[in-house]
Design a protein around this motif. Structure first.
Motif, PDB file in Angstrom:
ATOM      1  N   UNK A 190      87.330 -85.490  -1.294  1.00 45.18           N
ATOM      2  CA  UNK A 190      88.348 -85.201  -2.302  1.00 45.18           C
ATOM      3  C   UNK A 190      88.250 -86.114  -3.515  1.00 45.18           C
ATOM      4  N   UNK A 191      87.483 -87.169  -3.425  1.00 45.39           N
ATOM      5  CA  UNK A 191      87.272 -88.100  -4.541  1.00 45.39           C
ATOM      6  C   UNK A 191      85.824 -88.543  -4.546  1.00 45.39           C
ATOM      7  N   UNK A 192      85.403 -89.153  -5.642  1.00 40.15           N
ATOM      8  CA  UNK A 192      84.051 -89.704  -5.713  1.00 40.15           C
ATOM      9  C   UNK A 192      83.868 -90.773  -4.642  1.00 40.15           C
ATOM     10  N   UNK A 193      84.893 -91.579  -4.396  1.00 47.22           N
ATOM     11  CA  UNK A 193      84.797 -92.613  -3.371  1.00 47.22           C
ATOM     12  C   UNK A 193      84.547 -92.002  -1.990  1.00 47.22           C
ATOM     13  N   UNK A 194      85.232 -90.912  -1.669  1.00 46.18           N
ATOM     14  CA  UNK A 194      85.004 -90.250  -0.385  1.00 46.18           C
ATOM     15  C   UNK A 194      83.600 -89.647  -0.320  1.00 46.18           C
ATOM     16  N   UNK A 195      83.142 -89.103  -1.454  1.00 47.50           N
ATOM     17  CA  UNK A 195      81.780 -88.583  -1.514  1.00 47.50           C
ATOM     18  C   UNK A 195      80.777 -89.694  -1.207  1.00 47.50           C
ATOM     19  N   UNK A 196      80.998 -90.867  -1.785  1.00 48.12           N
ATOM     20  CA  UNK A 196      80.091 -91.986  -1.546  1.00 48.12           C
ATOM     21  C   UNK A 196      80.119 -92.423  -0.088  1.00 48.12           C
ATOM     22  N   UNK A 197      81.268 -92.359   0.550  1.00 47.19           N
ATOM     23  CA  UNK A 197      81.342 -92.682   1.973  1.00 47.19           C
ATOM     24  C   UNK A 197      80.471 -91.725   2.779  1.00 47.19           C
ATOM     25  N   UNK A 198      80.524 -90.447   2.437  1.00 46.45           N
ATOM     26  CA  UNK A 198      79.714 -89.447   3.139  1.00 46.45           C
ATOM     27  C   UNK A 198      78.221 -89.673   2.887  1.00 46.45           C
ATOM     28  N   UNK A 199      77.880 -90.044   1.668  1.00 48.60           N
ATOM     29  CA  UNK A 199      76.476 -90.311   1.356  1.00 48.60           C
ATOM     30  C   UNK A 199      75.961 -91.488   2.182  1.00 48.60           C
TER      31      UNK A 199
END
Length: 451
Positions: A190-199
């Motif tokens: 839902x946020x860029x920070x969450x995207x980075x966690x997934x990456x």
């Protein structure tokens, strides 16, 4: 409903519409770009009636986008006297060679033209304003056509109409849901920070976090997606539309490019990214080669066919939780050559794509894109739960949030191959900083537009 057709003698009608270009048209002998064009008196009489004579219409399109094949096949089925010849080249080559093709003695009637560049100033494109009036395109959303307009001063976003779309695209992120489940990821970030966690989760598990390629520059789906979340949207569009004093070197663009630099150094891209072209990275993701890929709705049907229910599609998340979304989107833009011998016929074809029920269904089925045109027309049907349904919902959401921006690759005729591709190849391999990338692209931009 279109107004009653008006007919001039065929060659007179062709000259009349071509003559409406802001600085006149090229003689049919094929002047080189930059040469002076003859001055002509504007004449707005055109025909909206399809000829009954046999005619062959020529289209120059890019490789990998079969929608023109299916549309032309259906049009010929409905109108057997009209047939088509389609030639194809890569996006980069077609963009670079378009002025030469348009200025030739035998230009294509219709050309895929992602970047207008100097083609209007050089009199190479037909001004479609008379057809806009004759066909009643004022019923279409103004925002849909705005990026396809250009002023006499070369600023996009307003002025006369020089292009139409064969579908209107939106970009986002595809996720391999099977891989995501194995990694413990149960929903889209839902946020860029969450995207980075997934990456980071994917990288730690030995899974390619982002399937991408940059041999032909398409990693810029990722690069611009990052920039979009930090840039001022209106400032970004001003630069893309070549407005005076607009700049690419903004704090927001630098922050977005620095995010890509960070991802590159973290190993979120495959090591061979600069040797991977568009078809290869699409194939890799289709075969389960990674967690995420950034791409457009035009691949929705292909990814669905390859991955079935194991794939989902969503908008790039904003930097701040609850923030509005910003996404690249544009018409799959085509222009009519000012030197076309079949101007009435090729514009009839363009109007048919936007108005014919079967044609509109083809656009959605093949590209996943909105068919555009009059919003009061019945919308094509899509399979419930499909990626195409998701893509159409994404497009509607971006429209509601007013979050659509053009592709930065469309900013000038030379910027994609001349600067964005080589500089992004350095950026995604960690050889330059995000700030370096932005400043180098801006320097190229200034050199190309003259300051």
């Amino acid at each position: 409903m279109a107004p009653s057709p008006r007919r001039l003698p065929r060659r007179a009608a062709r000259f009349a519409i071509a003559a409406t270009a802001a600085v006149g048209v090229f003689a049919m002998s094929g002047c080189a770009p930059g040469a002076s064009a003859p001055t002509a008196t504007q004449n707005t009489d055109v025909s909206t009636e399809l000829t009954s004579e046999d005619v062959v219409l020529t289209i120059a399109d890019e490789t990998g986008f079969p929608v023109t094949d299916e549309l032309t096949e259906e049009f010929t089925k409905q109108h057997p006297n009209v047939t088509f010849e389609i030639t194809r080249d890569t996006f980069a080559n077609l963009t670079a060679n378009a002025p030469k093709l348009l200025a030739s003695n035998d230009p294509p009637d219709l050309i895929r033209l992602p970047t207008i560049g100097d083609t209007v100033k050089d009199g190479l494109l037909a001004n479609l304003d008379p057809y806009y009036d004759a066909y009643g395109w004022d019923a279409w959303p103004a925002s849909q056509l705005a990026p396809l307009r250009m002023t006499e001063d070369g600023v996009r976003g307003s002025g006369s109409l020089y292009q139409l779309g064969l579908g209107y695209s939106i970009t986002g992120i595809y996720m391999n849901d099977k891989i995501a489940g194995e990694l413990g990821i149960d929903e889209a970030p839902q946020t860029i920070a969450e995207l980075e966690e997934d990456l980071a989760t994917a990288k730690a598990a030995g899974v390619t976090p982002i399937v991408a390629g940059d041999k032909d520059g398409v990693v810029n789906f990722v690069v611009q997606a990052a920039m979009n979340q930090y840039a001022d949207k209106d400032e970004f569009l001003s630069w893309m539309f070549n407005e005076p004093d607009a700049t690419y070197a903004t704090d927001g663009n630098i922050e977005g490019a620095e995010l890509i630099e960070k991802w590159a150094k973290a190993g979120y891209f495959d090591e061979d990214i600069n040797a991977v072209d568009y078809f290869t990275f699409v194939t890799r993701f289709s075969e389960g080669g990674g967690l995420f890929t950034f791409n457009g709705n035009w691949e929705a049907a292909n990814y669905q066919k390859a991955l079935g229910s194991d794939v989902s599609y969503f908008l790039v998340p904003p930097a701040e939780e609850g923030g509005d979304h910003v996404a690249m989107g544009a018409a799959n833009s085509f222009s009519v050559a000012a030197g076309s011998d079949n101007m009435d016929e090729i514009v009839y074809f363009l109007n048919w794509i936007h108005t014919d029920e079967t044609a509109r269904q083809i656009v959605v089925d093949v590209t996943g894109a909105s068919p555009g045109g009059d919003p009061s027309l019945e919308q094509p049907t899509v399979e419930a739960g499909s990626l195409i349904e998701q893509a159409l919902a994404m497009a509607a959401q971006i429209g509601e949030e007013n979050g659509q921006v053009d592709f930065m690759a469309n900013t000038t005729a030379g910027i994609y191959s001349g600067s964005i591709i080589p500089e992004s190849q350095l950026l995604v391999t960690g050889k330059i900083t995000g700030k370096d990338f932005v400043e180098r692209v801006q320097a190229f931009y200034e050199s190309e537009i003259g300051g």
